[in-house]
Design an enzyme around this catalytic site. Structure first.
Site, PDB file in Angstrom:
ATOM      1  N   ILE A   1      18.928  18.086  45.165  1.00  0.00           N
ATOM      2  CA  ILE A   1      18.890  16.618  45.114  1.00  0.00           C
ATOM      3  C   ILE A   1      20.289  16.035  45.125  1.00  0.00           C
ATOM      4  O   ILE A   1      20.629  15.185  45.957  1.00  0.00           O
ATOM      5  CB  ILE A   1      18.111  16.150  43.855  1.00  0.00           C
ATOM      6  CG1 ILE A   1      16.682  16.702  43.920  1.00  0.00           C
ATOM      7  CG2 ILE A   1      18.108  14.627  43.751  1.00  0.00           C
ATOM      8  CD1 ILE A   1      15.887  16.539  42.640  1.00  0.00           C
TER       9      ILE A   1
ATOM     10  N   ASN B   1      10.377  24.397  33.122  1.00  0.00           N
ATOM     11  CA  ASN B   1      11.408  24.962  32.240  1.00  0.00           C
ATOM     12  C   ASN B   1      11.452  24.159  30.936  1.00  0.00           C
ATOM     13  O   ASN B   1      10.709  23.200  30.762  1.00  0.00           O
ATOM     14  CB  ASN B   1      12.772  24.973  32.945  1.00  0.00           C
ATOM     15  CG  ASN B   1      13.209  23.585  33.345  1.00  0.00           C
ATOM     16  OD1 ASN B   1      13.439  22.720  32.500  1.00  0.00           O
ATOM     17  ND2 ASN B   1      13.295  23.331  34.649  1.00  0.00           N
TER      18      ASN B   1
ATOM     19  N   ASP C   1      14.573  25.487  41.084  1.00  0.00           N
ATOM     20  CA  ASP C   1      15.217  25.866  42.345  1.00  0.00           C
ATOM     21  C   ASP C   1      14.182  26.164  43.425  1.00  0.00           C
ATOM     22  O   ASP C   1      14.426  25.942  44.602  1.00  0.00           O
ATOM     23  CB  ASP C   1      16.109  27.096  42.131  1.00  0.00           C
ATOM     24  CG  ASP C   1      17.314  26.753  41.270  1.00  0.00           C
ATOM     25  OD1 ASP C   1      17.789  25.600  41.384  1.00  0.00           O
ATOM     26  OD2 ASP C   1      17.760  27.605  40.485  1.00  0.00           O
TER      27      ASP C   1
HETATM   28  O1  C5P Z   1      22.798  24.623  41.327  1.00  0.00           O
HETATM   29  P1  C5P Z   1      22.497  24.221  39.936  1.00  0.00           P
HETATM   30  O2  C5P Z   1      21.028  24.046  39.661  1.00  0.00           O
HETATM   31  O3  C5P Z   1      23.135  25.051  38.870  1.00  0.00           O
HETATM   32  O4  C5P Z   1      23.223  22.798  39.817  1.00  0.00           O
HETATM   33  C1  C5P Z   1      23.050  22.002  38.751  1.00  0.00           C
HETATM   34  C2  C5P Z   1      23.244  20.559  39.126  1.00  0.00           C
HETATM   35  O5  C5P Z   1      22.598  20.256  40.350  1.00  0.00           O
HETATM   36  C3  C5P Z   1      22.617  19.648  38.115  1.00  0.00           C
HETATM   37  O6  C5P Z   1      23.354  18.446  38.138  1.00  0.00           O
HETATM   38  C4  C5P Z   1      21.198  19.469  38.670  1.00  0.00           C
HETATM   39  O7  C5P Z   1      20.587  18.293  38.180  1.00  0.00           O
HETATM   40  C5  C5P Z   1      21.473  19.408  40.148  1.00  0.00           C
HETATM   41  N1  C5P Z   1      20.379  19.915  40.985  1.00  0.00           N
HETATM   42  C6  C5P Z   1      19.718  19.052  41.822  1.00  0.00           C
HETATM   43  N2  C5P Z   1      18.724  19.539  42.636  1.00  0.00           N
HETATM   44  C7  C5P Z   1      18.379  20.839  42.616  1.00  0.00           C
HETATM   45  C8  C5P Z   1      19.060  21.726  41.746  1.00  0.00           C
HETATM   46  C9  C5P Z   1      20.042  21.230  40.936  1.00  0.00           C
HETATM   47  O8  C5P Z   1      20.017  17.854  41.842  1.00  0.00           O
HETATM   48  N3  C5P Z   1      17.432  21.281  43.412  1.00  0.00           N
END
Ligand code: C5P
Length: 403
Positions: free
Chosen positions: A311, A212, A281
């Site tokens: 994470i 991205n 994702d």
């Molecule tokens: O669920 P979403 O991606 O919108 O959430 C965003 C937050 O979750 C951000 O802080 C991102 O760094 C973290 N995140 C993560 N691991 C993932 C997806 C998002 O730590 N696989």
């Protein structure tokens, strides 16, 4: 880094001609990272408008004890508890007399009686009024009670007299406020902070990947600011073109799985975890060993994706003692989605940015955030990411040490 960063200053304006300098004063305090809310007496509004003060402070001006709408927002007791410092500038002879007597006859005087915060008084009046025995005695009593008396300065006055009674200039008041808060040690001294930053790359084969547009600038700005605030910083970075900030320990990763592993390692020592990375994702289920070939006569290619680990959610559930801060980049219904993420991922704070707005967020130099805890919200207005990082860390530090 300014000692005013993240400090909540309640600026109380009473009715003197020097009130016209309060717009400039508010700007200067905000330049230093302070959050300024303004309370005006009725006579102050004869000298400067509440609309001006609302525009420069970014908050509606409070001026009435009996306004049900204002009380339903931040009521007077809440406002009194909110402040780290109450700065009365200009403080007229009348206001000083009312403070001495303990009046609670309008919002500003009530706040001064109700507030646990320290109060600084910046007298501003005609020199004869200032030198009058009643005023001198009132000021001495306030000083004995522990109020801070900043000024007045000497010089030409609006009435033509020359002498003591001028309000200190905005820059001088800002210096007084900085000296007042000047911390002995940096606010994050000795705190271990891990920050994820940048995009992830999810390999399809040895030469192709899914990724991205994240530049990593917000995460790197956070790492730099946290280090300058005294923290021990580990920056877990996806592939970006940015130099490592001085004094920061950087771990480079490519994929979400690598970032997940690096984040969970060393978690026992991690006090604050900030997930700023734009993590993919999903990742391809299969990574081809060799470069995938175009197939003659085959027009469609289907790639199966599988979900990546979340994470920050895993960090938050692995260690209750780590204070987890997430980001939410949303294009609509920002508050609802951010609060949902806060709960679902068990975060202490979430910083939401509206990526639908141009000139901020992804791959931009600037950002604006709304930061939510379960019970509070804080606005960080559009600014360079380095400034936004400092302001966000001030909020994180305050919440981390409070809870
Ligand atoms: O669920 P979403 O991606 O919108 O959430 C965003 C937050 O979750 C951000 O802080 C991102 O760094 C973290 N995140 C993560 N691991 C993932 C997806 C998002 O730590 N696989």
């Amino acid at each position: 880094m300014s000692a005013l960063l993240g400090k909540k200053i309640l600026l109380g304006i009473s009715g003197g001609i020097a009130a016209y300098k309060c717009a400039e004063l508010t700007r200067r305090l905000k330049d230093q990272g302070a959050d300024v809310r303004v309370v005006m007496t009725n006579s102050a509004k004869e000298f400067i408008t509440p609309l001006t003060m609302q525009a420069v402070s970014g908050h509606a001006v409070a001026d009435s004890l009996l306004d049900p709408r204002a009380e339903a927002g931040m009521g007077h007791i809440e406002l009194a508890k909110w402040a780290d410092l109450i700065l009365l500038a200009p403080a007229t002879a009348n206001l000083i007399a009312r403070l001495r007597a303990g009046f609670a006859d309008e919002l500003l005087t009530t706040l001064c009686v109700a507030a646990p915060a320290p109060i600084a008084v910046s007298p501003a009046m005609n020199m004869e009024m200032y030198l009058a025995p009643a005023t001198q005695e009132n000021i001495n009593v306030l000083a004995q009670r522990g109020l801070h008396i900043w000024g007045p300065g000497k010089g030409p006055q609006a009435c033509g007299d020359i002498g003591p009674g001028r309000m200190l200039e905005p820059d001088d008041l800002v210096t007084r406020a900085i000296d007042f808060f000047n911390p002995e040690k940096p606010i994050l001294a000795g705190v271990n902070i891990s920050i994820t930053a940048g995009p992830t790359q999810e390999a399809l084969d040895p030469v192709r990947y899914i990724s991205n547009h994240s530049s990593g600038k917000m995460g790197f700005s956070l790492a730099e600011a946290a280090q300058q605030m005294g923290a021990n910083v580990t920056l877990i970075s996806g592939p970006v073109h940015l130099a490592t900030p001085a004094g920061v320990n950087r771990i480079d990763v490519l994929s979400a799985v690598d970032m997940h592993q690096a984040s969970l390692q060393g978690l026992n020592d991690c006090d604050i975890f900030i997930a700023c990375a734009a993590v993919a994702d999903y990742r391809p289920e299969q990574v081809a060993d060799q470069k995938m070939k175009k197939q003659q006569g085959v027009d469609d290619l289907t790639i199966k994706l599988v979900k990546n680990p979340d994470i920050i959610a895993d960090v938050a559930s692995a260690n209750d003692n780590t204070f987890c801060v997430g980001f939410a980049a949303e294009t609509q219904d920002v508050e609802r989605y951010a609060l949902d993420k806060l709960k679902r991922k068990k975060l202490k704070l979430i910083a939401a940015n509206d990526v639908a707005k141009s000139g901020q967020g992804f791959n931009s130099e600037k950002n604006a955030l709304t930061v939510f805890s379960e019970t509070e919200r804080f606005a960080i207005t559009l600014a360079d990411k380095k400034i936004v990082a400092q302001q966000l860390l001030a909020i994180i530090a305050q919440q981390y040490f409070a809870g």
